[in-house]
Design an enzyme around this catalytic site. Sequence first.
Site, PDB file in Angstrom:
ATOM      1  CB  SER A  22      -0.865  -0.034   1.269  1.00 19.41           C
ATOM      2  OG  SER A  22      -1.934   0.857   1.172  1.00 19.41           O
ATOM      3  N   PRO A  23       0.426   2.321  -0.639  1.00 22.42           N
ATOM      4  CG  PRO A  23      -0.641   3.753  -2.126  1.00 22.42           C
ATOM      5  CD  PRO A  23      -0.846   2.504  -1.336  1.00 22.42           C
ATOM      6  CB  CYS A  25       3.998   9.516   3.130  1.00 20.79           C
ATOM      7  SG  CYS A  25       2.777  10.180   2.002  1.00 20.79           S
ATOM      8  CB  ALA A  57       0.935  10.284  -1.748  1.00 18.19           C
ATOM      9  CD  GLN A  99      -1.769   7.060  -3.052  1.00 17.08           C
ATOM     10  OE1 GLN A  99      -0.927   7.458  -2.245  1.00 17.08           O
ATOM     11  NE2 GLN A  99      -2.926   6.541  -2.682  1.00 17.08           N
ATOM     12  CE1 TYR A 182      -3.136  14.468   2.716  1.00 20.55           C
ATOM     13  CE2 TYR A 182      -3.601  12.152   2.326  1.00 20.55           C
ATOM     14  CZ  TYR A 182      -2.981  13.146   3.067  1.00 20.55           C
ATOM     15  OH  TYR A 182      -2.225  12.821   4.166  1.00 20.55           O
ATOM     16  NE  ARG A 230      -5.463   3.461  -0.781  1.00 18.03           N
ATOM     17  CZ  ARG A 230      -4.627   2.984   0.131  1.00 18.03           C
ATOM     18  NH1 ARG A 230      -4.007   3.810   0.965  1.00 18.03           N
ATOM     19  NH2 ARG A 230      -4.387   1.692   0.227  1.00 18.03           N
ATOM     20  NE  ARG A 324      -0.920   0.450  10.318  1.00 16.28           N
ATOM     21  CZ  ARG A 324      -1.969   0.468  11.125  1.00 16.28           C
ATOM     22  NH1 ARG A 324      -1.862   0.986  12.330  1.00 16.28           N
ATOM     23  NH2 ARG A 324      -3.129  -0.033  10.733  1.00 16.28           N
TER      24      ARG A 324
HETATM   25  C1  LIG Z   1       3.878   5.413   7.145  1.00 10.83           C
HETATM   26  C2  LIG Z   1       2.566   5.464   6.414  1.00 10.83           C
HETATM   27  C3  LIG Z   1       2.429   6.292   5.315  1.00 10.83           C
HETATM   28  C4  LIG Z   1       1.241   6.302   4.563  1.00 10.83           C
HETATM   29  N1  LIG Z   1       1.164   7.031   3.404  1.00 10.83           N
HETATM   30  C5  LIG Z   1       0.110   6.868   2.579  1.00 10.83           C
HETATM   31  C6  LIG Z   1       0.120   7.400   1.268  1.00 10.83           C
HETATM   32  O1  LIG Z   1       1.102   7.972   0.795  1.00 10.83           O
HETATM   33  N2  LIG Z   1      -1.003   7.233   0.523  1.00 10.83           N
HETATM   34  C7  LIG Z   1      -2.098   6.548   0.971  1.00 10.83           C
HETATM   35  O2  LIG Z   1      -3.086   6.414   0.242  1.00 10.83           O
HETATM   36  N3  LIG Z   1      -2.099   5.995   2.189  1.00 10.83           N
HETATM   37  C8  LIG Z   1      -1.019   6.124   2.989  1.00 10.83           C
HETATM   38  N4  LIG Z   1      -1.006   5.484   4.199  1.00 10.83           N
HETATM   39  C9  LIG Z   1      -2.125   4.604   4.553  1.00 10.83           C
HETATM   40  C10 LIG Z   1      -1.817   3.158   4.164  1.00 10.83           C
HETATM   41  O3  LIG Z   1      -1.621   3.023   2.773  1.00 10.83           O
HETATM   42  C11 LIG Z   1      -2.935   2.224   4.630  1.00 10.83           C
HETATM   43  O4  LIG Z   1      -4.117   2.574   3.959  1.00 10.83           O
HETATM   44  C12 LIG Z   1      -3.159   2.279   6.139  1.00 10.83           C
HETATM   45  O5  LIG Z   1      -1.930   2.308   6.839  1.00 10.83           O
HETATM   46  C13 LIG Z   1      -3.969   1.094   6.640  1.00 10.83           C
HETATM   47  O6  LIG Z   1      -3.324  -0.107   6.318  1.00 10.83           O
HETATM   48  P1  LIG Z   1      -2.479  -0.983   7.411  1.00 10.83           P
HETATM   49  O7  LIG Z   1      -3.413  -1.255   8.551  1.00 10.83           O
HETATM   50  O8  LIG Z   1      -2.069  -2.215   6.659  1.00 10.83           O
HETATM   51  O9  LIG Z   1      -1.307  -0.155   7.861  1.00 10.83           O
HETATM   52  C14 LIG Z   1       0.159   5.505   4.977  1.00 10.83           C
HETATM   53  C15 LIG Z   1       0.281   4.713   6.129  1.00 10.83           C
HETATM   54  C16 LIG Z   1       1.470   4.669   6.826  1.00 10.83           C
HETATM   55  C17 LIG Z   1       1.593   3.753   8.018  1.00 10.83           C
END
Ligand SMILES: Cc1cc2nc3c(=O)[nH]c(=O)nc-3n(C[C@H](O)[C@H](O)[C@H](O)COP(=O)(O)O)c2cc1C
Length: 368
Positions: A22-23, A25, A57, A99, A182, A230, A324
């Site tokens: 998943s994306p 940052c 992103a 993304q 966003y 998304r 994560r």
């Molecule tokens: C460090 C970090 C950075 C993230 N950056 C983005 C991002 O750039 N774009 C996005 O759509 N979601 C972003 N997210 C959200 C994740 O893509 C994901 O949707 C969210 O963490 C839930 O999934 P998980 O429970 O597997 O962590 C970010 C999450 C984390 C932990």
Amino acid sequence: MSLLLEPYTLRQLTLRNRIVVSPMCQYCCADGLANDWHLVHLGSRAVGGAGLIFTEAAAVTRDGRITPEDLGIWNDDQIEPLQRITRFITTQGAVAGIQLAHAGRKASTWRPWLGRQGSVPADQGGWTPFGPSDIAFDAKHTSPVPLDEQQIQEVIQAFVAAAKRALTAGFKVVEIHAAHGYLLHQFLSPLSNQRQDQYGGSFENRIRLTLEVTKAVREVWPQELPLFVRVSATDWVEDGWDADETVELAKRLKTLGVDLVDVSSGGTAASAEIPVGPGYQTHFAERVKKEAEIASGTVGMITDPAQAEHILRTGQADLILLARELLRDPYWPLHADDDLGGRQAVWPAQYQRATHRDQPIHESDLRD
Ligand SMILES: Cc1cc2nc3c(=O)[nH]c(=O)nc-3n(C[C@H](O)[C@H](O)[C@H](O)COP(=O)(O)O)c2cc1C
């Protein structure tokens, strides 16, 4: 055989399995340029066996960055460092995705780990953000300047130019970021969009920008390659954007040639109370898949291979995105294969002798 480790084809692109990075940052760029961190971070997850690996992103304009340290794709200098990454990901048998994003009113904020919240002031590298309306995300954020119609057209063109650069950089999947509060989500949600023109008010008007961006990107993104969007399925507050609207939007996105809707939630309302727990967003992906009849991806607290397998087998989603858990364990896909007993994943040749924990190996093989 596990479905999770089965290949998955969209248009003319086949992923080696259904596991997606998943994306995420990383907030460590200068001038939006990818660097060695990104190569190692994304490259490790390719070595670790994921099928599709999204960059974080990538901002389509300079002022569309969440923080001054965001990844960017608003100029041609940003292509080459990304190319280095897509090249490596590809050599590992994975597919590179990007993304594309604009942060809107949530731009110009501090990196999360600095312990400061809200907007970065101009004298410390910040800028005034844009948004649909003059409504700040919360008291710690600067009020955005509403985009006029000319500037909206420029945003659309910025997404188009970014998609073209992404192609040159070697990406095979583009995901338009219309979630997490966003810019595009800000237009979708009545909480952040109180415009009186053709981009605000009714459902049709609020979805207009997301549809225009999607249509324009689809026109330049090759027919043989997939396009994802998304979305946040709900704002989790009364009178916000909701799951019914998400399903309706997904139907429109399908007609524009979107291949998969990646279903997350939240991000627009600072006050939202989100009932976080294992698989807490999966039912939204299921609704999109079944009611809009489009492939869906699910994300959010998916950590266990059996949980991921169950989601696929019960037809709730087509792809499993992990964030994560893949930070904790870049080799999660290879371990998942072990857990599910499939022996479907191929370990990198360099790691062959470590492949399976129960694989017999002679001590004499370890003396080189
Ligand atoms: C460090 C970090 C950075 C993230 N950056 C983005 C991002 O750039 N774009 C996005 O759509 N979601 C972003 N997210 C959200 C994740 O893509 C994901 O949707 C969210 O963490 C839930 O999934 P998980 O429970 O597997 O962590 C970010 C999450 C984390 C932990």
